[in-house]
Every structure is written in structure tokens, then in C-alpha cells.
Write a protein that holds these residues in place. Structure first.
Motif, short mmCIF file in Angstrom:
data_model
loop_
_atom_site.label_atom_id
_atom_site.label_comp_id
_atom_site.label_asym_id
_atom_site.label_seq_id
_atom_site.Cartn_x
_atom_site.Cartn_y
_atom_site.Cartn_z
N CYS A 4 0.90 -1.11 0.15
CA CYS A 4 0.08 0.05 -0.07
C CYS A 4 1.06 1.12 -0.10
O CYS A 4 1.80 1.30 0.93
CB CYS A 4 -0.76 -0.10 1.26
SG CYS A 4 -1.75 1.57 1.65
N PHE A 6 0.38 4.34 0.68
CA PHE A 6 0.18 5.23 2.02
C PHE A 6 0.94 4.66 3.14
O PHE A 6 1.55 5.31 3.94
CB PHE A 6 -1.16 5.61 2.21
CG PHE A 6 -1.80 6.55 1.31
CD1 PHE A 6 -0.84 7.17 0.22
CD2 PHE A 6 -3.14 7.16 1.46
CE1 PHE A 6 -1.56 7.93 -0.48
CE2 PHE A 6 -3.56 8.08 0.45
CZ PHE A 6 -2.98 8.53 -0.19
N CYS A 7 0.84 3.38 3.29
CA CYS A 7 1.74 2.48 4.30
C CYS A 7 3.34 2.92 3.99
O CYS A 7 3.83 3.00 5.00
CB CYS A 7 1.41 1.04 4.30
SG CYS A 7 -0.35 0.70 5.08
N HIS A 46 -3.05 0.75 8.86
CA HIS A 46 -3.65 0.40 7.59
C HIS A 46 -5.13 0.07 7.66
O HIS A 46 -5.25 -0.95 8.38
CB HIS A 46 -2.96 -0.53 6.62
CG HIS A 46 -3.79 -0.91 5.70
ND1 HIS A 46 -3.49 -0.23 4.18
CD2 HIS A 46 -4.88 -1.65 5.14
CE1 HIS A 46 -4.12 -0.66 3.42
NE2 HIS A 46 -4.89 -1.63 3.73
N HIS A 97 -6.37 3.08 1.60
CA HIS A 97 -5.86 3.36 2.84
C HIS A 97 -6.75 4.56 3.37
O HIS A 97 -6.35 5.57 2.62
CB HIS A 97 -4.49 3.50 2.69
CG HIS A 97 -3.79 3.64 4.07
ND1 HIS A 97 -2.62 2.87 4.47
CD2 HIS A 97 -4.23 4.62 5.02
CE1 HIS A 97 -2.42 3.52 5.98
NE2 HIS A 97 -3.03 4.53 6.21
ZN ZN Z 1 -1.92 1.18 4.00
#
Ligand code: ZN
Ligand code: AMP
Length: 138
Positions: A4, A6-7, A46, A97
């Protein structure tokens, strides 16, 4: 670790233009801003979307928004802001996310949000009834 983006931003594997961070939330600039200075606020953990996010983390996001938004107004000399959240693909959610958009707004920015529709006679009550069947016991 989720695959992901954003992670990856949270752990610094993907660069971002961070503007605020605390233990639970992170705020950074949207790479494709609706207006310049458009910020995304995310949880560091998340969660796929609003419905999967525990209330405690949702609260933290809202508190971060409340902290940042007045600063954006000052920093950008903005006149207002929109808060947005796309939930599900049909709504335009691309990144799975949870993230809130803070979009700085100006009196003369000429941005138009969605057009309002109209109800036919009686239809508004039908919609109210349809929804209340599920919400009334909440
Ligand atoms: Zn994420
Ligand atoms: P949504 O349509 O609500 O899922 O919005 C996703 C947002 O993330 C879009 O506005 C994108 O411009 C933004 N975005 C995607 N990748 C990045 C990135 N690497 N850094 C900053 N913003 C991003």
C-alpha cells in the motif's frame, strides 16, 4: 506490511511532503492537488476505508484535521476548505488506505462541486422511509 503506497509513505519508503505528524496520524500534500496545498490526512495503521477504521482512529484523524485546517487557512491565505473522503471505488476511492482530503478553497477559485438533483413529488419521503428502516434502531 501491506502493498500500500500510503503505508510506504508512513514508513518513509515512498517520499512525501509531510506537513504534520503525530503518533497515530500523518498529513502530507496530495501529489495531484485540487487546489495547491491540498492535504491528505491518514491513519498510520492500515485500514481500507471509513467503515473498517475503528472509532478511536477516526477521532484521531478528525482531531488532526481540526488542528491543521486553521493553519492551512493562515499559511495559504485560503478563505475556506472542503473535507472529503471517498469510500469505495464507486465514489472514486483509488487508494485503499483511509484518507481524508483537506482542500483549500478561495472565494474566486471557480471550482464547482457536484450539481444538486431534484426529487419528484413524494420521492423525498420515500427515500427518508427507505433509509429510516435501517437507521431508526441505531
Ligand atoms: Zn496502507
Ligand atoms: P482517492 O481518490 O480518495 O483514493 O484519493 C487518492 C489521492 O491520493 C489522489 O488525490 C492522489 O492524487 C493522491 N496520491 C496518490 N499517490 C500519492 C502519493 N504518492 N503522494 C501523495 N498523494 C498521492
Amino acid at each position: 506490511m501491506h502493498d500500500c503506497i500510503f503505508c510506504k509513505i508512513v514508513v518513509g519508503e515512498v517520499p512525501s511532503e509531510k506537513v504534520y505528524e503525530d503518533d497515530d496520524t500523518l498529513a502530507f500534500l496530495d501529489i495531484s492537488p485540487i487546489t495547491k496545498g491540498h492535504v491528505l490526512v491518514i491513519t498510520k495503521k492500515h485500514y481500507k476505508d471509513l467503515l473498517e477504521t475503528p472509532s478511536s482512529d477516526l477521532e484521531k484523524c478528525i482531531l488532526t484535521i481540526k488542528k491543521i485546517a486553521p493553519k492551512l487557512l493562515i499559511a495559504l491565505e485560503a478563505d475556506g476548505f472542503n473535507i472529503g473522503l471517498n469510500n469505495g471505488e464507486a465514489s472514486g476511492q483509488v487508494i485503499k488506505h483511509i484518507h481524508f482530503h483537506i482542500i483549500p478553497r478561495y472565494h474566486n477559485d471557480n471550482l464547482r462541486m457536484w450539481e444538486g438533483q431534484s426529487y419528484q413529488e413524494g420521492e423525498m419521503k420515500d427515500y427518508g422511509d427507505k433509509i429510516r428502516k435501517f437507521t431508526i434502531e441505531l
